[in-house]
Design a protein around this motif. Structure first.
Motif, PDB file in Angstrom:
ATOM      1  N   GLU A 161       1.740  -9.381  -2.542  1.00  0.00           N
ATOM      2  CA  GLU A 161       0.963  -9.979  -3.621  1.00  0.00           C
ATOM      3  C   GLU A 161      -0.525  -9.962  -3.301  1.00  0.00           C
ATOM      4  OE1 GLU A 161       4.023 -13.051  -5.631  1.00  0.00           O
ATOM      5  OE2 GLU A 161       3.032 -13.798  -3.841  1.00  0.00           O
ATOM      6  N   GLY A 162      -1.328  -9.510  -4.245  1.00  0.00           N
ATOM      7  CA  GLY A 162      -2.779  -9.521  -4.066  1.00  0.00           C
ATOM      8  C   GLY A 162      -3.204  -8.692  -2.880  1.00  0.00           C
ATOM      9  N   GLN A 163      -4.142  -9.231  -2.111  1.00  0.00           N
ATOM     10  CA  GLN A 163      -4.684  -8.527  -0.948  1.00  0.00           C
ATOM     11  C   GLN A 163      -4.041  -8.992   0.350  1.00  0.00           C
ATOM     12  OE1 GLN A 163      -6.829  -5.921  -1.338  1.00  0.00           O
ATOM     13  NE2 GLN A 163      -6.420  -6.303  -3.525  1.00  0.00           N
ATOM     14  N   ASP A 164      -2.936  -9.721   0.232  1.00  0.00           N
ATOM     15  CA  ASP A 164      -2.281 -10.227   1.436  1.00  0.00           C
ATOM     16  C   ASP A 164      -1.843  -9.076   2.330  1.00  0.00           C
ATOM     17  OD1 ASP A 164      -2.614 -12.694   0.376  1.00  0.00           O
ATOM     18  OD2 ASP A 164      -0.560 -12.940  -0.325  1.00  0.00           O
ATOM     19  N   THR A 165      -2.042  -9.233   3.618  1.00  0.00           N
ATOM     20  CA  THR A 165      -1.616  -8.213   4.577  1.00  0.00           C
ATOM     21  C   THR A 165      -0.602  -8.819   5.528  1.00  0.00           C
ATOM     22  OG1 THR A 165      -3.458  -8.751   6.074  1.00  0.00           O
ATOM     23  CG2 THR A 165      -3.810  -6.978   4.459  1.00  0.00           C
ATOM     24  N   LEU A 166       0.274  -7.966   6.030  1.00  0.00           N
ATOM     25  CA  LEU A 166       1.282  -8.403   6.983  1.00  0.00           C
ATOM     26  C   LEU A 166       0.746  -8.304   8.396  1.00  0.00           C
ATOM     27  CD1 LEU A 166       4.387  -6.580   5.488  1.00  0.00           C
ATOM     28  CD2 LEU A 166       3.859  -9.005   5.319  1.00  0.00           C
ATOM     29  N   PRO A 167       1.253  -9.119   9.311  1.00  0.00           N
ATOM     30  CA  PRO A 167       0.871  -8.964  10.714  1.00  0.00           C
ATOM     31  C   PRO A 167       1.420  -7.668  11.297  1.00  0.00           C
ATOM     32  CG  PRO A 167       2.564 -10.642  10.466  1.00  0.00           C
ATOM     33  CD  PRO A 167       2.149 -10.243   9.079  1.00  0.00           C
TER      34      PRO A 167
ATOM     35  N   GLN B 192       0.826  -1.209   0.000  1.00  0.00           N
ATOM     36  CA  GLN B 192       0.000   0.000   0.000  1.00  0.00           C
ATOM     37  C   GLN B 192       0.865   1.266   0.000  1.00  0.00           C
ATOM     38  OE1 GLN B 192      -2.641  -0.527   3.342  1.00  0.00           O
ATOM     39  NE2 GLN B 192      -3.854  -2.090   2.297  1.00  0.00           N
ATOM     40  N   GLY B 193       1.891   1.259  -0.834  1.00  0.00           N
ATOM     41  CA  GLY B 193       2.719   2.438  -1.025  1.00  0.00           C
ATOM     42  C   GLY B 193       3.775   2.684   0.025  1.00  0.00           C
ATOM     43  N   ARG B 194       3.931   1.808   0.984  1.00  0.00           N
ATOM     44  CA  ARG B 194       4.969   2.013   2.001  1.00  0.00           C
ATOM     45  C   ARG B 194       5.796   0.747   2.157  1.00  0.00           C
ATOM     46  NH1 ARG B 194       3.860   0.613   7.539  1.00  0.00           N
ATOM     47  NH2 ARG B 194       1.964  -0.656   7.710  1.00  0.00           N
ATOM     48  N   LEU B 195       7.036   0.935   2.600  1.00  0.00           N
ATOM     49  CA  LEU B 195       7.940  -0.183   2.800  1.00  0.00           C
ATOM     50  C   LEU B 195       7.878  -0.640   4.249  1.00  0.00           C
ATOM     51  CD1 LEU B 195      11.047   1.014   0.750  1.00  0.00           C
ATOM     52  CD2 LEU B 195       9.464  -0.825   0.165  1.00  0.00           C
TER      53      LEU B 195
END
Length: 281
Positions: A150-156, A119-122
């Protein structure tokens, strides 16, 4: 210094809790003496520790409890103060009595791994797969390989462990990535899923491509650590790439270098085959 390390191998950091108030009795310390862990002195910090992480350390110490200095669990209580910070490697935290001063603690920050573009941030991820909190400088982040989410995957949240197979495989390959970046004079910026490799290959590490600043994709395959029985060893892939670089300086005119195959292939932006150096034919 290894760019993935924020400090030395062992950092004496928060120092001697209650050092100014040591109450000596016959050269020792009273068994029931209480020390406030929020009163401390810092003996040394990692030289590259981000300012925001230093602030988190200060806040954690300010909220630390009192301990009974010679109680068996006093060292465990002191260690928990640091182990609650997501950027500290918990296995590195060591507490020991240093009488009459108090308790001495050592720790290391987690080793930097990759940066996930989401989403635009590292978002930085440590080498052991832990999501790190914000605060790393641009220099820190630019050193890390960028991995597209990738895709809609989100990080914890920070402190959580990543489960994404591409990120996990990229972390296994970071030192191979570093070796290729050195060969290319720093002109390597990211790791992607290899073009055409499916996302639904459950249980199999995805094949990777290393991406240069100019957009050339080095089809790297899997890391040596993944022990792909059909893969090409990293050392051989680097040797092959070095031969290609002598014939095509800076990989000029090349869009794809297929290194993880029985025969190296070079493709231009249109997909047409380019002539291989004679030693690779």
């Amino acid at each position: 210094m290894n760019g993935r390390l924020l400090g030395t191998a062992a950092v004496t950091a928060l120092a001697l809790l209650g050092w100014w108030a040591a109450h000596l009795v016959g050269g020792g310390v009273e068994a029931g003496e209480m020390r406030s862990l929020s009163r401390y002195r810092v003996e040394s910090l990692p030289e590259r520790l981000p300012e925001r992480w230093q602030q988190q350390l200060t806040a954690a110490l300010a909220a630390a409890p009192e301990v009974e200095l010679l109680e068996p669990d006093s060292l465990l209580v002191a260690e928990r103060v640091l182990k609650g910070l997501a950027w500290i490697a918990p296995e590195s935290v060591r507490a020991r009595l240093r009488l009459p001063d108090g308790i001495e603690l050592e720790f290391q920050p987690r080793v930097l791994g990759v940066a996930v573009l989401q989403q635009g941030r590292l978002v930085p991820v440590s080498l052991d797969g832990t999501v790190l909190p914000a605060g790393l400088s641009t220099d820190h982040l630019s050193f890390l390989a960028r991995i597209p989410a990738e895709g809609q995957d989100t990080l914890p949240e920070p402190g959580g462990r990543v489960a994404d197979p591409l990120i996990q495989e990229a972390l296994r390959a970071v030192y191979e990535f570093d070796a290729v970046r050195q060969l290319l004079g720093g002109d390597l910026i990211g790791i992607e899923r290899q073009p055409g490799y499916p996302r639904n290959a459950a249980g199999v590490p995805p094949a990777m491509a290393f991406v240069t600043r100019g957009g050339c994709r080095l089809h790297w395959g899997r890391s040596d650590e993944s022990r792909d029985p059909r893969g090409v060893p990293a050392e051989l892939k680097i040797q092959r790439l070095a031969v290609v670089l002598r014939a095509y300086p800076a990989l000029q005119g090349i869009a794809h270098v297929l290194l993880d195959a029985p025969r190296v292939r070079l493709l231009d932006p249109s997909g047409a085959e380019l002539r291989l150096p004679e030693v690779l034919r």
